[in-house]
Design an enzyme around this catalytic site. Structure first.
Site, PDB file in Angstrom:
ATOM      1  N   LYS A   1     -10.828  88.883  -0.210  1.00 59.95           N
ATOM      2  CA  LYS A   1     -10.186  87.793  -0.975  1.00 59.95           C
ATOM      3  C   LYS A   1      -8.680  87.779  -0.754  1.00 59.95           C
ATOM      4  O   LYS A   1      -8.086  86.718  -0.564  1.00 59.95           O
ATOM      5  CB  LYS A   1     -10.487  87.984  -2.472  1.00 59.95           C
ATOM      6  CG  LYS A   1      -9.515  87.276  -3.410  1.00 59.95           C
ATOM      7  CD  LYS A   1      -9.794  87.622  -4.874  1.00 59.95           C
ATOM      8  CE  LYS A   1      -8.729  87.073  -5.811  1.00 59.95           C
ATOM      9  NZ  LYS A   1      -7.483  87.859  -5.848  1.00 59.95           N
TER      10      LYS A   1
ATOM     11  N   ARG B   1      -2.829  81.959  -7.459  1.00 65.89           N
ATOM     12  CA  ARG B   1      -1.430  82.315  -7.183  1.00 65.89           C
ATOM     13  C   ARG B   1      -1.028  81.905  -5.767  1.00 65.89           C
ATOM     14  O   ARG B   1       0.112  82.013  -5.372  1.00 65.89           O
ATOM     15  CB  ARG B   1      -1.220  83.832  -7.325  1.00 65.89           C
ATOM     16  CG  ARG B   1      -1.526  84.353  -8.694  1.00 65.89           C
ATOM     17  CD  ARG B   1      -0.946  85.707  -8.924  1.00 65.89           C
ATOM     18  NE  ARG B   1       0.499  85.691  -8.977  1.00 65.89           N
ATOM     19  CZ  ARG B   1       1.220  85.136  -9.936  1.00 65.89           C
ATOM     20  NH1 ARG B   1       0.630  84.539 -10.947  1.00 65.89           N
ATOM     21  NH2 ARG B   1       2.535  85.173  -9.902  1.00 65.89           N
TER      22      ARG B   1
ATOM     23  N   CYS C   1      -4.856  85.974 -12.171  1.00 67.58           N
ATOM     24  CA  CYS C   1      -5.293  86.758 -13.335  1.00 67.58           C
ATOM     25  C   CYS C   1      -4.168  86.944 -14.336  1.00 67.58           C
ATOM     26  O   CYS C   1      -3.008  87.124 -13.969  1.00 67.58           O
ATOM     27  CB  CYS C   1      -5.777  88.126 -12.851  1.00 67.58           C
ATOM     28  SG  CYS C   1      -7.416  88.031 -12.151  1.00 67.58           S
TER      29      CYS C   1
ATOM     30  N   VAL D   1       1.390  99.602 -11.418  1.00 66.85           N
ATOM     31  CA  VAL D   1       1.654  98.358 -10.679  1.00 66.85           C
ATOM     32  C   VAL D   1       1.833  97.169 -11.629  1.00 66.85           C
ATOM     33  O   VAL D   1       2.745  96.357 -11.477  1.00 66.85           O
ATOM     34  CB  VAL D   1       0.540  98.089  -9.644  1.00 66.85           C
ATOM     35  CG1 VAL D   1       0.826  96.815  -8.859  1.00 66.85           C
ATOM     36  CG2 VAL D   1       0.414  99.260  -8.678  1.00 66.85           C
TER      37      VAL D   1
HETATM   38  C1  LIG Z   1      -4.064  87.349  -4.219  1.00 62.27           C
HETATM   39  C2  LIG Z   1      -3.612  88.763  -4.100  1.00 62.27           C
HETATM   40  O1  LIG Z   1      -3.387  89.280  -3.006  1.00 62.27           O
HETATM   41  N1  LIG Z   1      -3.511  89.441  -5.226  1.00 62.27           N
HETATM   42  C3  LIG Z   1      -3.167  90.850  -5.188  1.00 62.27           C
HETATM   43  C4  LIG Z   1      -1.665  90.980  -5.047  1.00 62.27           C
HETATM   44  O2  LIG Z   1      -1.076  90.281  -6.134  1.00 62.27           O
HETATM   45  P1  LIG Z   1       0.462  89.939  -6.103  1.00 62.27           P
HETATM   46  O3  LIG Z   1       0.881  89.694  -4.699  1.00 62.27           O
HETATM   47  O4  LIG Z   1       0.686  88.848  -7.101  1.00 62.27           O
HETATM   48  O5  LIG Z   1       1.090  91.283  -6.638  1.00 62.27           O
HETATM   49  P2  LIG Z   1       2.483  91.933  -6.285  1.00 62.27           P
HETATM   50  O6  LIG Z   1       2.278  93.047  -5.329  1.00 62.27           O
HETATM   51  O7  LIG Z   1       3.427  90.846  -5.909  1.00 62.27           O
HETATM   52  O8  LIG Z   1       2.935  92.539  -7.693  1.00 62.27           O
HETATM   53  C5  LIG Z   1       3.247  93.905  -7.840  1.00 62.27           C
HETATM   54  C6  LIG Z   1       4.295  94.065  -8.900  1.00 62.27           C
HETATM   55  O9  LIG Z   1       5.494  93.395  -8.523  1.00 62.27           O
HETATM   56  C7  LIG Z   1       5.939  92.548  -9.562  1.00 62.27           C
HETATM   57  N2  LIG Z   1       6.618  91.366  -8.975  1.00 62.27           N
HETATM   58  C8  LIG Z   1       6.022  90.691  -7.964  1.00 62.27           C
HETATM   59  C9  LIG Z   1       6.622  89.573  -7.418  1.00 62.27           C
HETATM   60  C10 LIG Z   1       7.864  89.148  -7.941  1.00 62.27           C
HETATM   61  O10 LIG Z   1       8.448  88.147  -7.499  1.00 62.27           O
HETATM   62  N3  LIG Z   1       8.426  89.856  -8.950  1.00 62.27           N
HETATM   63  C11 LIG Z   1       7.833  90.971  -9.497  1.00 62.27           C
HETATM   64  O11 LIG Z   1       8.371  91.590 -10.418  1.00 62.27           O
HETATM   65  C12 LIG Z   1       4.657  92.181 -10.306  1.00 62.27           C
HETATM   66  O12 LIG Z   1       4.919  91.735 -11.612  1.00 62.27           O
HETATM   67  C13 LIG Z   1       3.901  93.501 -10.262  1.00 62.27           C
HETATM   68  O13 LIG Z   1       4.372  94.339 -11.280  1.00 62.27           O
HETATM   69  O14 LIG Z   1      -1.315  92.352  -5.068  1.00 62.27           O
HETATM   70  C14 LIG Z   1      -1.656  93.009  -6.296  1.00 62.27           C
HETATM   71  C15 LIG Z   1      -1.140  94.435  -6.200  1.00 62.27           C
HETATM   72  O15 LIG Z   1      -1.805  95.121  -5.182  1.00 62.27           O
HETATM   73  C16 LIG Z   1      -3.155  92.958  -6.529  1.00 62.27           C
HETATM   74  O16 LIG Z   1      -3.436  93.451  -7.817  1.00 62.27           O
HETATM   75  C17 LIG Z   1      -3.650  91.521  -6.465  1.00 62.27           C
HETATM   76  O17 LIG Z   1      -5.063  91.520  -6.439  1.00 62.27           O
HETATM   77  C1  LIG Z   2      -5.139  90.191  -9.653  1.00 61.01           C
HETATM   78  C2  LIG Z   2      -5.986  89.710  -8.773  1.00 61.01           C
HETATM   79  O1  LIG Z   2      -5.909  88.560  -8.113  1.00 61.01           O
HETATM   80  P1  LIG Z   2      -4.833  87.390  -8.199  1.00 61.01           P
HETATM   81  O2  LIG Z   2      -3.573  87.949  -7.642  1.00 61.01           O
HETATM   82  O3  LIG Z   2      -5.457  86.373  -7.325  1.00 61.01           O
HETATM   83  O4  LIG Z   2      -4.737  86.978  -9.632  1.00 61.01           O
HETATM   84  C3  LIG Z   2      -7.192  90.458  -8.353  1.00 61.01           C
HETATM   85  O5  LIG Z   2      -7.741  90.128  -7.272  1.00 61.01           O
HETATM   86  O6  LIG Z   2      -7.609  91.363  -9.086  1.00 61.01           O
END
Ligand SMILES: CC(=O)N[C@H]1[C@@H](OP(=O)(O)OP(=O)(O)OC[C@H]2O[C@@H](n3ccc(=O)[nH]c3=O)[C@H](O)[C@@H]2O)O[C@H](CO)[C@@H](O)[C@@H]1O
Ligand SMILES: C=C(OP(=O)(O)O)C(=O)O
EC number: 2.5.1.7
Length: 451
Positions: A24, A98, A122, A346
């Site tokens: 995914k 997202r 989520c 995380v």
């Molecule tokens: C669609 C997808 O691939 N989703 C995954 C992606 O989510 P996603 O890419 O949204 O997660 P991130 O790795 O960006 O987030 C990690 C951390 O960074 C923080 N953050 C992120 C961006 C930002 O601009 N500012 C900030 O503070 C977030 O709040 C969080 O605490 O990686 C996460 C961490 O492995 C997984 O749980 C999700 O399943």
């Molecule tokens: C947090 C998740 O996904 P998304 O970033 O799409 O919300 C997830 O796949 O568990």
């Protein structure tokens, strides 16, 4: 909500074999990358999950013709009409995923402007996008935040930049990659995420004509090119889904073979699985030859009988234990003897689902302190981000409402492991990331039905 319920008769070990397809968290990004090509792209093993449907709809609105290929799970993306597409309907996708935030770079390159509707995904904490916006501004984009979404433009084009992420965010790293590949000049990204899904996205971009170097210590260097073409790609399998079924096998004292699961991307999970007392065997793929149909590889996971062991773990960025693995595994930890500790580093609010497990007889306490070995960003900030799980607990049936994708799968596992009949509401959310999960449950001998 009432027709979105699964009635689960627990207490039967899951036994059998299922298959996982493309991840995914890669497939949706690969679909966005197709926007950057000047010729069609072809992606295999695409699972039938809601996030894929959402991105397919978004691409369609942006003028990318998406068609089913000859093979089951094959999608073909033709980006010929992106410049002439009307995006009036784009807001129908507000709040559904997202992924729209990752359209910024590709749309700015192709159109010079972009509109990004409100994001979904989520509900696991605030999930800011400040790193994304900061990076886009560094490339030369202007970002205007309005109530209906983000308006972006790049009047002078996008230019390579040196940028360090405050935290190795997966999404923000993808944002930089998808923008830098066609920005003028060189981009150096420090503190980048290096999850296998990111590396697979880099492979796709490289196939398209990009020049990307992955250095040691989380440094990625991208040399912009003026033009990219389409790709053909078979994505890495979904290691979150594979681990979820492994945890389900352990929690129900069962035996599940996950075809397609890949050891290399799951090493950290496999170490914890073994420490808890679960057993697994990796089976390699044997290609077909004359007189031998061959065999698809995967990993067999099982509960060997006897007691499980308590463990201490911290979620972390790759190569750490994934945050999306912890919710399913915690259900199995309710069956382990002693005190297990889970330190979620995380996301600050990803332990709320444990309340539902407690309502089923689990004994899980959550704490504001960093209970792992490493103090994290959330310590002393009032977030309940550490859990202590005392086990083993006999789980009993309950009525449960699914809060998010991974928590939802953990509720489902708990209902399967519990004695009695549970009603799990909101199960449709699970289709966002688990392909055909109801059919897979049936294949594994679970007793679950729609009322
Ligand atoms: C669609 C997808 O691939 N989703 C995954 C992606 O989510 P996603 O890419 O949204 O997660 P991130 O790795 O960006 O987030 C990690 C951390 O960074 C923080 N953050 C992120 C961006 C930002 O601009 N500012 C900030 O503070 C977030 O709040 C969080 O605490 O990686 C996460 C961490 O492995 C997984 O749980 C999700 O399943
Ligand atoms: C947090 C998740 O996904 P998304 O970033 O799409 O919300 C997830 O796949 O568990």
């Amino acid at each position: 909500m009432t027709d979105d319920v699964l009635v689960v008769h627990g207490g039967t070990p899951l036994e059998g074999r299922i298959r996982v397809r493309g991840a995914k968290n890669l497939v949706s990004k690969a679909m966005v990358a197709a926007l950057l090509g000047d010729s069609p792209s072809r992606l295999f093993d695409v699972p039938k999950i809601r996030d894929v449907e959402v991105v397919r709809g978004l691409l369609g609105l942006h003028g990318v013709k998406v068609t089913d290929g000859a093979e089951d799970g094959e999608l073909v993306f033709d980006p010929a009409n992106v410049e002439s597409a009307s995006t009036d309907q784009i807001n129908v996708h507000a709040g559904s995923s997202r992924i729209p935030i990752l359209f910024c770079g590709p749309l700015l390159h192709r159109l010079g402007h972009a509109f990004i509707p409100d994001l979904g995904g989520c509900h696991i904490g605030p999930r800011p996008i400040d790193f994304h916006l900061q990076a886009l501004r560094e490339f030369g984009a202007t970002v205007d935040k309005r109530p209906e979404g983000l308006h972006l433009s790049a009047p002078n084009g996008l230019h390579g930049t040196k940028f360090a992420l405050p935290y190795p965010s997966v999404g923000a790293t993808e944002q930089v990659l998808l923008t830098a590949v066609m920005a003028e000049g060189v981009t150096e990204l420090r503190n980048a995420a290096v999850e296998p899904e990111i590396i697979d996205l880099i492979c796709i971009l490289q196939k398209m004509g990009a020049i990307i170097k992955v250095h040691t210590d989380r440094v990625i260097e991208i040399q912009g090119v003026p033009k990219l073409h389409g790709y053909t790609h078979r994505p890495i399998p979904d290691r979150i889904e594979a681990a979820s079924w492994a945890a389900a096998a352990l929690a129900t004292r069962g035996h599940v073979e996950v075809l397609g699961a890949q050891q290399a991307d799951m090493m950290t999970f496999l170490n914890i699985f073994r420490s808890v007392g679960g057993e697994y065997e990796v089976t390699d793929t044997r290609p077909p030859k004359l007189g031998d149909p061959g065999q698809e590889g995967g990993i067999r996971f099982w509960h060997p009988g006897g007691e499980l062991n308590a463990v201490a773990l911290e979620t972390d960025v790759h190569p750490g234990f994934m945050t999306d693995w912890q919710q399913p595994l915690v259900v199995a930890l309710t069956q382990a003897r002693g005190l297990s500790i889970v330190h979620e580093t995380v996301y600050e609010q990803r332990l709320g689902y444990t309340e539902a497990l407690n309502s089923m007889g689990a004994n899980i306490q959550v704490y504001r302190d960093c209970l792992g070995g490493t103090p994290c960003r959330f310590g002393r900030r009032n977030f309940k981000h550490s859990a202590v799980i005392a086990g083993p607990s006999k789980l009993h049936a309950a009525d449960l409402v699914i809060p998010d994708l991974r928590a939802g799968f953990s509720h489902l596992i708990a209902a399967l492991a519990a004695e009695g009949t549970s009603r799990v509401y909101g199960v449709d959310l699970i289709n966002r990331g688990y392909e055909d999960f109801e059919a897979k449950l049936a294949d594994l001998g679970a007793h679950a039905e729609r009322p």
